[in-house]
Design an enzyme around this catalytic site. Sequence first.
Site, PDB file in Angstrom:
ATOM      1  N   LYS A 160       1.109  -0.808  -0.058  1.00  0.00           N
ATOM      2  CA  LYS A 160       0.002   0.385   0.152  1.00  0.00           C
ATOM      3  C   LYS A 160       0.636   1.034  -0.336  1.00  0.00           C
ATOM      4  O   LYS A 160       0.661   1.560  -0.682  1.00  0.00           O
ATOM      5  CB  LYS A 160      -1.047   0.282   1.584  1.00  0.00           C
ATOM      6  N   GLN A 174      -4.653  -1.830   9.710  1.00  0.00           N
ATOM      7  CA  GLN A 174      -4.475  -2.722   9.187  1.00  0.00           C
ATOM      8  C   GLN A 174      -5.260  -3.792   9.808  1.00  0.00           C
ATOM      9  O   GLN A 174      -5.364  -4.151  10.753  1.00  0.00           O
ATOM     10  CB  GLN A 174      -3.143  -2.957   8.415  1.00  0.00           C
ATOM     11  N   ASP A 199     -11.190   3.092   4.452  1.00  0.00           N
ATOM     12  CA  ASP A 199     -11.209   1.798   4.459  1.00  0.00           C
ATOM     13  C   ASP A 199     -12.906   1.403   3.950  1.00  0.00           C
ATOM     14  O   ASP A 199     -13.317  -0.066   3.842  1.00  0.00           O
ATOM     15  CB  ASP A 199     -10.900   0.889   5.052  1.00  0.00           C
TER      16      ASP A 199
END
Length: 296
Positions: A52, A96, A119
């Site tokens: 990422k 994460q 997200d």
Amino acid sequence: MAKLIQGKPIAQTIRQEVASETANLKKNGIQPHLTVVLVGENPASQVYVRMKSKACNEAGIESETLILDSGITEEKLLNIIHELNQNPKVHGILVQLPLPDAIHEDRILEAILPSKDVDGFHPVNVGKLMTGMTDGFVPATPSGILELLMRSGYPPQGKHVVVVGRSNIVGKPAGMLLLRKGREGDATVTFCHSRTPDLASVTKRADILIAAIGRPRMITQDMVKPGVVVIDVGVNRVEDPSTEKGYRLEGDVDFDTVSQIAEAITPVPGGVGPMTIACLLQNTIKACKQLNRKES
Ligand code: NDP
């Protein structure tokens, strides 16, 4: 033989689009920024976070990874999230997953400011997707599925889409996205899951089949109708001593047989996978633009 819906070139196009948007923002003195929070040393998470960060840098997005000890308390982690929420330089925050067992994932995800939740897991963003509001954030994998369909010439409008899988990360948001009103939605959506009786009788009715199950090759040729468009989200490690790593990746769809009668199908790997990071970058730019609009 089915047409292959390749994710890599489509993802590359999106990454280039993001890079040019970043360049325009920079001309106006705005530097898009994503902060990734990584707790602990899960090797898979470390790889994802590195990917990422690299993708951000290539697109001109500034990225920072906060690496935190696996023993961090929930309270300390919440404080870090609050600081990031307040920091005007930070446009996107991504925690994460998975988090260590001692930390309540829901509490952490709910602490992220919805306007920075790239997200798309915050209940406010989930609600926006449900109600059709377009200023929220849609999780990256479902967004990637829609991009794949639109950009390869298979818009969902008027189609019967069957989604196998009802997770909050893939199945449910993918179905909700295609159910939305408008050119990129307007599908008739059926959800299936592990308690669906006679799954094949439902999947056989799909014009577009989205498999997000986590079971290698579960969808076989007798479960689909000829001409179906198949999006295989599954990424399953299957032991294979003949490979260097000792395993190979397989999708949820039995590619060899289904591709014989499908109109189009995504490969695994190389289908949905590359789209996820590209769509995360899109979300980061969207957050950056929306936050700057609010401030100006
Ligand atoms: P989850 O395990 O959270 O959800 C799986 C879903 O499949 C559940 O809804 C489950 O039903 C359903 N299911 C399981 N077994 C069956 C069955 N026999 N028949 C019908 N439905 C079944 O997985 P995720 O949604 O997180 O991920 C799905 C797959 O996608 C995985 O392989 C994952 O690795 C992959 N993935 C790929 C990404 C990418 O970027 N390419 C990103 C995210 C995930 P129930 O709810 O009843 O348990």
